[in-house]
Write an enzyme that holds these catalytic residues in place. Sequence first.
Site, mmCIF file in Angstrom:
data_model
loop_
_atom_site.group_PDB
_atom_site.id
_atom_site.type_symbol
_atom_site.label_atom_id
_atom_site.label_comp_id
_atom_site.label_asym_id
_atom_site.label_seq_id
_atom_site.Cartn_x
_atom_site.Cartn_y
_atom_site.Cartn_z
ATOM 1 N N ASN A 153 0.809 -1.230 0.000
ATOM 2 C CA ASN A 153 0.000 0.000 0.000
ATOM 3 C C ASN A 153 0.837 1.272 0.000
ATOM 4 O O ASN A 153 0.515 2.229 -0.685
ATOM 5 C CB ASN A 153 -1.011 -0.021 1.148
ATOM 6 C CG ASN A 153 -0.356 -0.040 2.497
ATOM 7 O OD1 ASN A 153 0.672 -0.697 2.705
ATOM 8 N ND2 ASN A 153 -0.912 0.683 3.433
ATOM 9 N N GLU A 252 3.610 -4.819 12.412
ATOM 10 C CA GLU A 252 2.673 -3.709 12.169
ATOM 11 C C GLU A 252 1.570 -4.280 11.298
ATOM 12 O O GLU A 252 1.793 -4.562 10.118
ATOM 13 C CB GLU A 252 3.379 -2.547 11.454
ATOM 14 C CG GLU A 252 4.573 -1.972 12.201
ATOM 15 C CD GLU A 252 4.199 -1.172 13.430
ATOM 16 O OE1 GLU A 252 2.990 -1.031 13.705
ATOM 17 O OE2 GLU A 252 5.112 -0.707 14.134
ATOM 18 N N CYS A 286 -3.171 1.564 6.424
ATOM 19 C CA CYS A 286 -3.565 0.845 7.640
ATOM 20 C C CYS A 286 -4.271 1.768 8.624
ATOM 21 O O CYS A 286 -5.056 1.310 9.454
ATOM 22 C CB CYS A 286 -2.339 0.227 8.295
ATOM 23 S SG CYS A 286 -1.039 1.450 8.580
ATOM 24 N N GLU A 465 7.428 1.029 16.495
ATOM 25 C CA GLU A 465 8.500 1.568 15.668
ATOM 26 C C GLU A 465 8.492 3.080 15.860
ATOM 27 O O GLU A 465 7.576 3.638 16.449
ATOM 28 C CB GLU A 465 8.273 1.214 14.191
ATOM 29 C CG GLU A 465 8.336 -0.285 13.918
ATOM 30 C CD GLU A 465 8.257 -0.634 12.427
ATOM 31 O OE1 GLU A 465 7.410 -0.055 11.725
ATOM 32 O OE2 GLU A 465 9.035 -1.488 11.986
HETATM 33 P P1 NAD Z 1 -0.196 -9.317 3.220
HETATM 34 O O1 NAD Z 1 -0.136 -9.772 4.625
HETATM 35 O O2 NAD Z 1 -1.014 -10.062 2.250
HETATM 36 O O3 NAD Z 1 1.262 -9.277 2.594
HETATM 37 C C1 NAD Z 1 2.308 -8.522 3.196
HETATM 38 C C2 NAD Z 1 3.645 -9.109 2.787
HETATM 39 O O4 NAD Z 1 3.762 -10.410 3.371
HETATM 40 C C3 NAD Z 1 3.810 -9.294 1.279
HETATM 41 O O5 NAD Z 1 5.147 -8.956 0.939
HETATM 42 C C4 NAD Z 1 3.569 -10.784 1.105
HETATM 43 O O6 NAD Z 1 4.203 -11.339 -0.023
HETATM 44 C C5 NAD Z 1 4.185 -11.334 2.380
HETATM 45 N N1 NAD Z 1 3.722 -12.662 2.778
HETATM 46 C C6 NAD Z 1 2.502 -13.215 2.582
HETATM 47 N N2 NAD Z 1 2.466 -14.459 3.115
HETATM 48 C C7 NAD Z 1 3.677 -14.688 3.662
HETATM 49 C C8 NAD Z 1 4.269 -15.795 4.335
HETATM 50 N N3 NAD Z 1 3.580 -16.916 4.584
HETATM 51 N N4 NAD Z 1 5.544 -15.687 4.753
HETATM 52 C C9 NAD Z 1 6.252 -14.567 4.548
HETATM 53 N N5 NAD Z 1 5.753 -13.490 3.882
HETATM 54 C C10 NAD Z 1 4.484 -13.549 3.452
HETATM 55 O O7 NAD Z 1 -0.642 -7.787 3.292
HETATM 56 P P2 NAD Z 1 -0.930 -6.815 2.081
HETATM 57 O O8 NAD Z 1 -2.246 -7.177 1.489
HETATM 58 O O9 NAD Z 1 0.276 -6.728 1.225
HETATM 59 O O10 NAD Z 1 -1.041 -5.402 2.837
HETATM 60 C C11 NAD Z 1 -2.223 -4.912 3.375
HETATM 61 C C12 NAD Z 1 -2.268 -5.153 4.866
HETATM 62 O O11 NAD Z 1 -1.149 -4.528 5.490
HETATM 63 C C13 NAD Z 1 -3.484 -4.550 5.545
HETATM 64 O O12 NAD Z 1 -3.976 -5.451 6.487
HETATM 65 C C14 NAD Z 1 -2.930 -3.310 6.237
HETATM 66 O O13 NAD Z 1 -3.670 -2.865 7.352
HETATM 67 C C15 NAD Z 1 -1.574 -3.788 6.634
HETATM 68 N N6 NAD Z 1 -0.684 -2.653 6.878
HETATM 69 C C16 NAD Z 1 -0.331 -2.360 8.160
HETATM 70 C C17 NAD Z 1 0.478 -1.253 8.419
HETATM 71 C C18 NAD Z 1 0.868 -0.860 9.814
HETATM 72 O O14 NAD Z 1 1.786 -0.059 9.955
HETATM 73 N N7 NAD Z 1 0.230 -1.386 10.841
HETATM 74 C C19 NAD Z 1 0.940 -0.482 7.357
HETATM 75 C C20 NAD Z 1 0.559 -0.823 6.063
HETATM 76 C C21 NAD Z 1 -0.246 -1.925 5.827
#
Ligand code: NAD
Length: 484
Positions: A153, A252, A286, A465
């Site tokens: 995102n 996060e 997020c 963080e």
């Molecule tokens: P996601 O969890 O689908 O993927 C995030 C990352 O994890 C990607 O690089 C993905 O390839 C990797 N990944 C997926 N499965 C994995 C596994 N089994 N092992 C290791 N890596 C793996 O999330 P997304 O759809 O890319 O992002 C959106 C989400 O991120 C939303 O839930 C959002 O709220 C959250 N987010 C949180 C913050 C925060 O600071 N709290 C910031 C931005 C986004």
Amino acid sequence: MREYKNFIDGRFVEGPEAFADIDPATGRQVAWVHEADAGLVDRAVASARAALEGAWGRSTVAERCSLLRRVADEIDRRADDLLAAEVADTGKPEAGARALDVARAAANFRSFADIMAAEGVESFLQDLPAGQQALNYALRKPLGVVAAIVPWNLPLLLLTWKVAPAIACGNAIVVKPSEETPGSATVLAEILDAAGVPSGVYNVVHGFGAGSAGQHLTTHPDVDGVTFTGSTATGAGIMRAVAPRVRPVSFELGGKNAAVVFADADLDETIAGLTRSIFANTGQVCLCTERVYIERPIFEEVSARLVDAAQKLRLGAPADPATTTGPVISHGHQQKVLDYVELARRSGATLLTGGEPATVGDELAGGFWVEPTLWTGLGNDDRVMREEVFGPVAGLVPFDTESEAVALANDTDYGLAAAVWTTDLRRAHRVAGRMEVGIAWVNTWFTRELRSPFGGFGLSGVGREGGRHSLDFYTETTNVCVAL
Ligand code: NAD
């Protein structure tokens, strides 16, 4: 067609297979991405370890801080390249991406140079029996080889939020960008290299999660810590994968953030703020607001003005300066967002605006567009008001009393952010302080001081963080105790 390769030990490396990188504004392929297999992830981790065992492991704080500043200058110089990669991967409006994503990348490096340079040594003079004393001081040491997994995102902003403190603290890092957004992490490799970051200190492995580079990296036995930003479900899986090796983790995760609007709020400021907090980055932050609690006397007025503001948003081409709102990241995510809207409808919601895939002209017809969407008529018991949608949607709910508003806002399994809109000074502090979230804003949203703590309660994450909190994650400490 562009090719994004893995970056290992200072060199770009092809993977055994490549996958397509799609521009969500058009639905067209913009690049081929070389997927890292287990062998390449191994090589990346080994090169990070070798860097730590070489000259990088003996680098001084002063050297690292000036390196971070050179990186920031190089980001400024290569801003157009970073912007092009980020926009092609996300479809974000260019003007906003330049002002936020690229500018924050440079700011992240400069901030952590400042934070690290100002960091002292924690020490305690201890009184012992018989008048003796002992001097205790805590030495910070690099955590080691850090695995960083980031989402799509805010790809560059969130990546540099991890890389800058990791380098400041003397670590070597292996990053796995999202498969949706491989571009800016790859351009960043060129930038770090040009700024003089030694080989092995920053490595990029591309690919997916389970069964691919993400899983290979987080389960690698020579990784000393994992920092993850992404969804709660993925985070929980990574937590389980890391647990047997008992390594530090920073998570996060997702949110289901509330805004609380009191009748005494400055409505012009509030409507502008809510429009941002619901629809910024097409609702894919997020910290975005998905639940809006509005004091009953102003419920109709705020709802009507929000609908008006949502309808004035301009979906369009990233390069068009009039565009306010981009697509969602993928066809799958578009479907997920629309499924949640359908669930809202089936649960009895009244759609106030939006709710459909948007049509945005011929050139962008293949893109993944969703109309800015608002509904009312649902409460906290409805599933769509409890689960994170991560799109341009929000539910509006009236309330009658301050304590009811606090209870409604806190009635969630998440706890990332909240925003309180009021002109009553005492209420502002009182209500903000009662929010069970990592960050509670008053009359603002997304205002970030990079030295302040950032993280979430509950399903929103583990750890903090920002500023010294990042230093705590990216270092191990040895307390030296000297009898005087
Ligand atoms: P996601 O969890 O689908 O993927 C995030 C990352 O994890 C990607 O690089 C993905 O390839 C990797 N990944 C997926 N499965 C994995 C596994 N089994 N092992 C290791 N890596 C793996 O999330 P997304 O759809 O890319 O992002 C959106 C989400 O991120 C939303 O839930 C959002 O709220 C959250 N987010 C949180 C913050 C925060 O600071 N709290 C910031 C931005 C986004």
